[in-house]
Design a protein around this motif. Structure first.
Motif, PDB file in Angstrom:
ATOM      1  N   VAL A  65      15.435  -0.612   4.498  1.00  0.00           N
ATOM      2  CA  VAL A  65      14.115  -0.750   3.639  1.00  0.00           C
ATOM      3  C   VAL A  65      13.954   0.583   3.190  1.00  0.00           C
ATOM      4  O   VAL A  65      13.890   1.612   3.781  1.00  0.00           O
ATOM      5  CB  VAL A  65      13.173  -1.265   4.860  1.00  0.00           C
ATOM      6  CG1 VAL A  65      11.766  -1.449   3.934  1.00  0.00           C
ATOM      7  CG2 VAL A  65      13.596  -2.487   5.360  1.00  0.00           C
ATOM      8  N   SER A  66      13.717   0.544   1.973  1.00  0.00           N
ATOM      9  CA  SER A  66      13.444   1.676   0.936  1.00  0.00           C
ATOM     10  C   SER A  66      11.961   1.714   0.597  1.00  0.00           C
ATOM     11  O   SER A  66      11.291   0.597   0.039  1.00  0.00           O
ATOM     12  CB  SER A  66      13.917   1.807  -0.191  1.00  0.00           C
ATOM     13  OG  SER A  66      15.466   2.077   0.102  1.00  0.00           O
ATOM     14  N   HIS A  67      11.139   2.656   0.973  1.00  0.00           N
ATOM     15  CA  HIS A  67       9.555   2.919   0.849  1.00  0.00           C
ATOM     16  C   HIS A  67       9.181   3.047  -0.596  1.00  0.00           C
ATOM     17  O   HIS A  67       9.847   3.596  -1.542  1.00  0.00           O
ATOM     18  CB  HIS A  67       9.175   3.891   1.825  1.00  0.00           C
ATOM     19  CG  HIS A  67       9.623   5.324   1.377  1.00  0.00           C
ATOM     20  ND1 HIS A  67       9.037   5.909   0.318  1.00  0.00           N
ATOM     21  CD2 HIS A  67      10.781   6.252   1.918  1.00  0.00           C
ATOM     22  CE1 HIS A  67       9.595   7.154   0.239  1.00  0.00           C
ATOM     23  NE2 HIS A  67      10.623   7.348   1.055  1.00  0.00           N
ATOM     24  N   VAL A  82       4.016  -3.756   6.730  1.00  0.00           N
ATOM     25  CA  VAL A  82       5.425  -3.695   6.620  1.00  0.00           C
ATOM     26  C   VAL A  82       6.010  -4.227   8.082  1.00  0.00           C
ATOM     27  O   VAL A  82       6.998  -4.966   7.978  1.00  0.00           O
ATOM     28  CB  VAL A  82       5.752  -1.988   6.465  1.00  0.00           C
ATOM     29  CG1 VAL A  82       7.463  -2.076   6.442  1.00  0.00           C
ATOM     30  CG2 VAL A  82       5.592  -1.832   5.169  1.00  0.00           C
ATOM     31  N   VAL A  86       9.178  -6.585   9.114  1.00  0.00           N
ATOM     32  CA  VAL A  86      10.251  -6.064  10.032  1.00  0.00           C
ATOM     33  C   VAL A  86      10.158  -7.141  11.124  1.00  0.00           C
ATOM     34  O   VAL A  86      11.423  -7.392  11.560  1.00  0.00           O
ATOM     35  CB  VAL A  86       9.843  -4.756  10.206  1.00  0.00           C
ATOM     36  CG1 VAL A  86      10.882  -4.301  11.414  1.00  0.00           C
ATOM     37  CG2 VAL A  86       9.981  -3.608   9.237  1.00  0.00           C
ATOM     38  N   VAL A  96      17.055  -3.247  11.498  1.00  0.00           N
ATOM     39  CA  VAL A  96      16.319  -2.952  10.371  1.00  0.00           C
ATOM     40  C   VAL A  96      16.194  -1.323  10.356  1.00  0.00           C
ATOM     41  O   VAL A  96      15.951  -0.601  11.344  1.00  0.00           O
ATOM     42  CB  VAL A  96      15.017  -3.358  10.250  1.00  0.00           C
ATOM     43  CG1 VAL A  96      14.111  -2.877   9.297  1.00  0.00           C
ATOM     44  CG2 VAL A  96      15.098  -4.763  10.310  1.00  0.00           C
ATOM     45  N   LEU A  98      14.442   1.674   8.604  1.00  0.00           N
ATOM     46  CA  LEU A  98      13.191   2.133   7.999  1.00  0.00           C
ATOM     47  C   LEU A  98      13.685   3.588   7.314  1.00  0.00           C
ATOM     48  O   LEU A  98      13.802   4.594   8.147  1.00  0.00           O
ATOM     49  CB  LEU A  98      12.077   2.159   8.701  1.00  0.00           C
ATOM     50  CG  LEU A  98      11.666   0.869   9.256  1.00  0.00           C
ATOM     51  CD1 LEU A  98      10.401   1.010  10.180  1.00  0.00           C
ATOM     52  CD2 LEU A  98      11.151  -0.189   8.084  1.00  0.00           C
ATOM     53  N   LEU A 136      16.247  -3.868   1.232  1.00  0.00           N
ATOM     54  CA  LEU A 136      14.705  -4.145   0.742  1.00  0.00           C
ATOM     55  C   LEU A 136      14.051  -3.267   0.145  1.00  0.00           C
ATOM     56  O   LEU A 136      13.955  -2.166   0.897  1.00  0.00           O
ATOM     57  CB  LEU A 136      14.030  -4.824   2.106  1.00  0.00           C
ATOM     58  CG  LEU A 136      12.595  -4.913   1.900  1.00  0.00           C
ATOM     59  CD1 LEU A 136      12.242  -6.028   0.993  1.00  0.00           C
ATOM     60  CD2 LEU A 136      11.867  -5.541   3.406  1.00  0.00           C
ATOM     61  N   ALA A 145      17.258   0.427  -3.579  1.00  0.00           N
ATOM     62  CA  ALA A 145      17.676  -0.582  -3.224  1.00  0.00           C
ATOM     63  C   ALA A 145      18.681  -1.475  -4.054  1.00  0.00           C
ATOM     64  O   ALA A 145      19.600  -1.792  -3.483  1.00  0.00           O
ATOM     65  CB  ALA A 145      16.489  -1.613  -2.532  1.00  0.00           C
TER      66      ALA A 145
END
Length: 279
Positions: A65-67, A82, A86, A96, A98, A136, A145
Motif C-alpha cells: 500500500v502506497s500513501h 485506511v 486493510v 499487507v 504499509l 494499492l 503502485a
C-alpha cells in the motif's frame, strides 16, 4: 519474539526455497489470534507489515500500500479509513505492507521504487509468501503502485488497485507549483519527468493490467478523466473493475465496508485465477 520463532520454524521446514510449504500441521508454537505487526525501519521512516494468523499457516500473497502526498506509513496505520481497507485484506487473507515509499512526497520516483523493492524483499521473509504481490495506491501513491506493475519494475506485481490516484506524473507536475517543486526534487530533474518515467505513458505501451480503479468526477485534486479513467481504457478485461463514486478527493465513501469488500474481492479473484492457472 513470536514472529522470530515462526520464521525459524518456517525456514527449517522450507529448505533452500525459503518458503514453508505445508507447514500448518508441524509448527509447534501457538499461532497468533490477531494480525501481527512488523516494523521495517529505514532512514526515511518506518513501514509496517501486517500479517494475519492465516498467513503463518498457509501461503499468502502480499499487498503493498502506497500513501498519499505528505503522509507516512505511520499515518496510514493510525487512519481509521485506511484500516477499513486493510482489515478487509487481512481477512481475505492477504499480508499487507504499509509502505513508507521513501518519504512523504516521492511521487513514484525511481529512488522510491528502489526502496520499496527492498522493503518488499524484507517483508516477504516474515510470513509464508506465495510469490505473488499486488499494489494499492492512494492519491499520489497511485504513481508508485502503477509503476511497480510495469516492465522494468524490480519486483513483480500481478494487479493494481487505485483510489483517487494520480497515474500521469506530467499532469501532476503541471497541476501546481508546490507539486512541481516536490516532483523535481524527488526525481532529481530540472524540469518535468520525461515520458519514459511517466507511469501512464508506460502503461499505455505495456500489456493490459488487472485494475481496480476508484475515482470521482467531483475530485478537484486528481482529475478523474486524465488519470483513473484514461488508465482504465488499458485495463485487462473480465477481472478489472471501475468504481465511480461521488464527492471530493479521498472522501469517506472510498473507505466503507462495502468498498473494502469489493477491493478484497478483486485481489481474491486474481489469486483464484493464478492458482487455477497452475493446475
Amino acid at each position: 519474539m513470536r514472529c522470530v520463532l515462526f520464521l525459524l520454524v518456517f525456514t527449517l521446514l522450507a529448505g533452500p526455497g525459503g518458503v514453508a510449504r505445508g507447514a500448518s500441521t508441524t509448527v509447534p508454537f501457538p499461532l497468533p489470534r490477531v494480525p501481527d505487526t512488523v516494523e521495517l525501519e529505514r532512514v526515511s521512516g518506518s513501514s509496517y507489515l501486517r500479517v494475519p494468523p492465516a498467513c503463518y499457516r498457509q501461503e499468502c500473497a502480499l499487498v503493498v500500500v502506497s500513501h498519499p502526498r505528505g503522509q507516512t506509513a505511520g499515518r496510514m496505520r493510525a487512519s481509521a479509513s485506511v484500516t477499513a481497507l486493510v482489515d478487509a485484506l487481512l481477512a481475505a487473507p492477504f499480508a499487507v505492507l504499509l509502505s513508507d515509499d521513501g518519504g512523504p512526497a516521492t511521487w513514484g520516483s525511481p529512488a522510491a521504487l528502489a526502496q520499496v523493492a527492498e522493503l518488499h524483499g524484507e517483508a516477504a521473509d516474515h510470513f509464508a509468501w506465495n510469490g505473488r504481490t499486488y499494489a494499492l495506491g492512494l492519491s499520489m501513491g497511485g504513481l508508485l503502485a502503477l509503476r511497480s506493475a510495469l516492465p522494468g519494475s524490480p519486483y513483480a506485481v500481478s494487479g493494481v488497485a487505485l483510489i483517487d490516484a494520480w497515474t500521469d506524473i506530467r499532469a501532476a507536475w503541471h497541476s501546481a507549483t508546490t507539486r512541481r517543486v516536490e516532483i523535481q526534487d524527488a526525481y532529481g530533474l530540472p524540469g518535468q519527468p520525461p515520458a519514459d518515467l511517466n507511469p501512464l505513458t508506460l502503461a499505455e505501451a505495456a500489456p493490459p493490467l488487472p485494475l481496480f480503479v476508484v475515482a470521482s468526477p467531483d475530485d478537484r485534486v486528481v482529475p478523474m478523466p486524465g488519470n483513473g479513467e484514461r488508465l482504465f481504457t488499458w485495463a485487462q478485461g473480465h477481472v478489472s473493475e471501475f468504481v465511480k463514486v461521488s464527492g471530493p478527493h479521498l472522501g469517506g465513501n472510498r473507505f466503507t465496508p462495502a468498498l473494502a469488500t469489493r477491493l478484497a474481492q478483486f485481489f481474491t479473484r486474481l489469486e483464484a485465477r493464478a492458482i487455477g492457472a497452475k493446475r
